[in-house]
Design a protein around this motif. Structure first.
Motif, PDB file in Angstrom:
ATOM      1  N   PRO A  76       0.849  -1.309   0.036  1.00  0.00           N
ATOM      2  CA  PRO A  76      -0.134   0.101  -0.100  1.00  0.00           C
ATOM      3  C   PRO A  76       0.749   1.177   0.070  1.00  0.00           C
ATOM      4  N   ALA A  77       1.674   1.322   0.924  1.00  0.00           N
ATOM      5  CA  ALA A  77       2.672   2.363   1.103  1.00  0.00           C
ATOM      6  C   ALA A  77       3.595   2.675  -0.238  1.00  0.00           C
ATOM      7  N   LEU A  78       3.995   1.687  -0.869  1.00  0.00           N
ATOM      8  CA  LEU A  78       4.853   1.563  -1.892  1.00  0.00           C
ATOM      9  C   LEU A  78       3.975   2.272  -3.023  1.00  0.00           C
ATOM     10  N   TYR A  79       2.969   1.497  -3.431  1.00  0.00           N
ATOM     11  CA  TYR A  79       2.006   1.716  -4.475  1.00  0.00           C
ATOM     12  C   TYR A  79       1.571   3.542  -4.397  1.00  0.00           C
ATOM     13  N   ALA A  80       1.332   3.666  -3.079  1.00  0.00           N
ATOM     14  CA  ALA A  80       0.836   5.182  -3.047  1.00  0.00           C
ATOM     15  C   ALA A  80       1.958   6.197  -3.521  1.00  0.00           C
ATOM     16  N   MET A  81       3.123   5.815  -3.048  1.00  0.00           N
ATOM     17  CA  MET A  81       4.308   6.721  -3.464  1.00  0.00           C
ATOM     18  C   MET A  81       4.646   6.537  -5.045  1.00  0.00           C
ATOM     19  N   VAL A  82       4.298   5.575  -5.522  1.00  0.00           N
ATOM     20  CA  VAL A  82       4.878   5.596  -6.936  1.00  0.00           C
ATOM     21  C   VAL A  82       3.800   6.186  -7.619  1.00  0.00           C
ATOM     22  N   VAL A  83       2.515   6.104  -7.554  1.00  0.00           N
ATOM     23  CA  VAL A  83       1.474   6.872  -7.930  1.00  0.00           C
ATOM     24  C   VAL A  83       1.619   8.606  -7.814  1.00  0.00           C
ATOM     25  N   LEU A  84       2.158   8.863  -6.646  1.00  0.00           N
ATOM     26  CA  LEU A  84       2.062  10.257  -6.374  1.00  0.00           C
ATOM     27  C   LEU A  84       3.430  10.921  -6.904  1.00  0.00           C
ATOM     28  N   LEU A 362      -2.118  -4.613 -11.501  1.00  0.00           N
ATOM     29  CA  LEU A 362      -2.371  -4.413 -12.978  1.00  0.00           C
ATOM     30  C   LEU A 362      -2.535  -2.918 -13.486  1.00  0.00           C
ATOM     31  N   VAL A 363      -3.284  -2.048 -12.669  1.00  0.00           N
ATOM     32  CA  VAL A 363      -3.528  -0.793 -12.964  1.00  0.00           C
ATOM     33  C   VAL A 363      -2.081   0.225 -13.252  1.00  0.00           C
ATOM     34  N   LEU A 364      -1.202  -0.185 -12.354  1.00  0.00           N
ATOM     35  CA  LEU A 364       0.017   0.531 -12.407  1.00  0.00           C
ATOM     36  C   LEU A 364       0.880   0.007 -13.688  1.00  0.00           C
ATOM     37  N   LEU A 365       0.768  -1.092 -13.835  1.00  0.00           N
ATOM     38  CA  LEU A 365       1.328  -1.813 -15.059  1.00  0.00           C
ATOM     39  C   LEU A 365       0.901  -1.178 -16.422  1.00  0.00           C
TER      40      LEU A 365
END
Length: 657
Positions: A76-84, A362-365
């Motif tokens: 969760p924290a990793l994906y939030a950081m990547v998106v932002l 999948l969304v991030l990919l």
């Protein structure tokens, strides 16, 4: 083993993350803060091994449960950081850089970023600071370890067992991993040892060995205190003394890892005490609790903060403010992203958590693929930046005569470097890389029919006869070689140049001046005149990168923003400390090249003066040398040396300034 909360583990996490942040934020004296990652590896090995063995022993171990915990902890924290982090990339990155950024996003979410950045760049290289997701390499290594350890440990505990067999097996694997690491280091593959999982596995495993039942436990409070104090010393030594470079990990990683293992070992069985709200231990515990989010956020924030500055350098006030902002964002990430998923406030069931993680991946990919496609067409800024970007891989070696007259592999200069030409005036260029970068300019601005330039240059070695003052063995050998050379050779002129800014860092200025005066006096006694070139023009960061960012942001490139101001103060102090006298003169490079402190940034055709923070391009070398007062004392130039004095050892009364 008890799985109760251990406050001391959070203290150790705090030490690790603050060391990494301080290193990346370029805090004074924290030269080896990057070892905080190694400390994290030891902590992970200890905790994961302890959890697995206790659950196998109680019969409650489940691979699904294990990976659910890992997913809740990491994603969760990793994906939030990547998106932002993707948001500012559209403003601060070239389209070509965004293409690489979105490729790195795909590597991050598939936990292969260690492979991605291994192919892209070295961790300590200049381009590393321009990659917002570089720090995720360590998460990939950790996840790859999580794929191998549970199955191996479960099999050992389930089918072999024994209080001695499991620690012995982990010990053998640890030794094999460490041996692989050392072998890679000694075969010039330090990048493999740094980024790959197998040569890093030993760091996790030594933490795991401490967690296995059968490993001796300290029972006496005094023994625990001594072990913890020793561990802190072992951790502090590399943090404050180790230097970045290709010598890591290897043997240099042993000290922090052993220190981390000792620290965890010293706290086994020690109860967590109640403390006052404002206790320093609670502050340490706070940083330990937010350590994962703090690690995730500090690097992209630092990267984009640098991009926002004209000189790509953050001042002390900037760094303090950035640290406060990083702590604030990390606290929010811990409170509103990490905790709700870990405590199952969000995604309360295992299946729901896995479905959310899979969908987010999948969304991030998909977003990564779209970002790559959208960045296919280069912009006008990309085309202009392409020429500047090429200087980040500048081939300086032929200009310096690398491996022969500069930084020879054997440590001994080739004979051709110091071979006299009997029918010409022989000049000697002596110093480090900031002497070697003048060699090309001297060759282009002197008449080769009349003059020969000899070259004696060694990386990071000050031109001095005082071998004891040199910081390493090859510099001491270099000083001895030059002493032997001058015993039976008299060049018509010796030109001294070096990175005086580095050698004069407090409190070393007086010692540097004393060494230079002794060297000059010794040369003059032997009838050899000397010219010393003052500090070279140095920039706050890599000049091509700064010019590229200025163009991207459509702002004027101003010398005041780009040039390192310390060189002017150092030049003034050196000029006062080394007055001209018979046989010696000081030439101020910055006075000649930077009138009113306005140093040139580019030359004709947009060529940068330097290809990094200080070393001149070929065109820059010719530009600088042609303007120095050296032209007045080299044959073929006005006020040149008398050709009849070639190799005669005649003294120079004074070099005009």
């Amino acid at each position: 083993m008890r799985r109760d909360y251990r406050e001391d583990i959070d203290w150790l996490r705090a030490i690790a993350v603050l060391a990494v942040v301080a290193f990346h934020f370029e805090a004074p004296a924290v030269y080896g803060g990057f070892v905080g990652v190694d400390i994290f590896f030891v902590i992970s090995g200890y905790l994961i091994t302890g959890i697995i063995q206790s659950e196998v022993k109680s019969g409650t171990f489940s691979f699904a449960q294990f990976y659910e915990r890992r997913v809740r902890r990491l994603l969760p924290a990793l994906y939030a950081m990547v998106v932002l982090t993707a948001i500012p990339s559209f403003h601060y990155l070239l389209t070509s850089e965004r293409q690489e950024f979105f490729r790195s996003v795909a590597a991050v979410v598939t936990f292969t970023s260690n492979f991605f950045f291994w192919f892209q760049t070295g961790y300590f290289e200049h381009a590393a600071v321009e990659k917002p997701l570089l720090h995720t390499w360590s998460l990939a290594v950790e996840e790859q370890f999580y794929l191998a350890l549970p199955l191996s440990l479960w099999a050992l505990l389930r089918f072999v067992g024994g209080r001695r067999v499991v620690p012995a097996a982990l010990g053998v694997l640890s030794l094999a991993s460490f041996a692989l690491c050392i072998w890679l280091m000694r075969t010039d593959r330090s990048a493999d040892a740094f980024f790959m999982s197998p040569p890093r596995a030993w760091e996790f495993l030594i933490g795991g060995i401490v967690a296995i039942p059968g490993f001796p436990v300290l029972r006496h409070a005094l023994a625990q205190a001594v072990a913890r104090a020793t561990a802190l010393v072992l951790i502090a030594i590399p943090i404050f003394s180790l230097r970045q470079g290709p010598g890591f990990p290897g043997f240099n990683a042993l000290t922090p890892c052993i220190g981390a293992a000792m620290f965890t070992w010293s706290g086994i069985g020690v109860p967590t005490l109640k403390r006052s709200r404002y206790s320093p231990f609670n502050v340490a515990r706070f940083f330990g609790q937010i350590s994962y989010s703090l690690y995730l956020w500090h690097w992209p924030l630092f990267t984009f903060a640098r991009f926002s500055k004209a000189g790509l350098v953050l001042g002390a006030t900037d760094k303090v403010a950035l640290f406060a902002l990083t702590v604030l964002i990390s606290s929010l990430s811990w409170r509103f992203v990490e905790q709700p998923f870990r405590l199952k406030g969000l995604a309360p069931t295992r299946g729901f958590m896995f479905r959310i993680a899979g969908l987010a991946t999948l969304v991030l990919l998909a977003g990564s693929a779209l970002g790559i496609v959208a960045s296919q067409r280069p912009s006008e800024a990309d085309r202009v930046a392409l020429q500047l970007e090429s200087f980040n891989a500048y081939d300086y070696q032929p200009l310096y005569r690398f491996g022969s007259c500069f930084a020879p592999a054997s440590g001994v200069l080739d004979e051709v470097c110091l071979a006299f030409a009997p029918d010409k005036t022989n000049l000697l260029l002596w110093g480090d890389s900031l002497a070697a970068h003048y060699f090309h300019g001297l060759g282009k601005t002197t008449d080769p029919r009349l003059t020969k330039t000899l070259q004696a240059t060694q990386a990071a070695c000050m031109p001095t006869f005082n071998a004891a003052a040199q910081g390493n063995a090859w510099c001491r050998g270099f000083a001895g070689q030059m002493d032997a050379f001058f015993a039976d050779h008299k060049p018509a002129l010796v030109i001294l140049s070096a990175d005086w800014l580095e050698y004069s860092r407090p409190p070393r200025f007086d010692g540097m001046i004393a060494d230079l005066k002794q060297t000059i006096a010794k040369l003059n006694e032997r009838g050899v005149p000397v010219v010393l070139l003052g500090p070279a023009v140095q920039f706050r960061s890599r000049l091509p990168s700064m010019l590229m960012r200025a163009h991207l942001r459509q702002v004027d490139a101003r010398p005041d923003d780009f040039v390192l101001p310390e060189i002017f103060d150092l030049d003034r102090n050196m000029k006062a400390a080394l007055p001209a006298h018979e046989g010696f003169s000081y030439i101020s490079v910055v006075d000649v090249i930077c009138p009113a402190r306005q140093c040139p940034l580019t030359l004709d055709g947009g060529i940068p003066l330097a290809w990094d923070h200080a070393h001149l391009t070929a065109e820059g070398s010719v530009y600088v040398v042609s303007r120095l007062a050296l032209k007045r004392v080299i044959p073929g130039q006005p006020a040149g040396l008398n050709p009849e004095s070639r190799d005669s050892g005649s003294t120079l009364t004074r070099v005009p300034e």
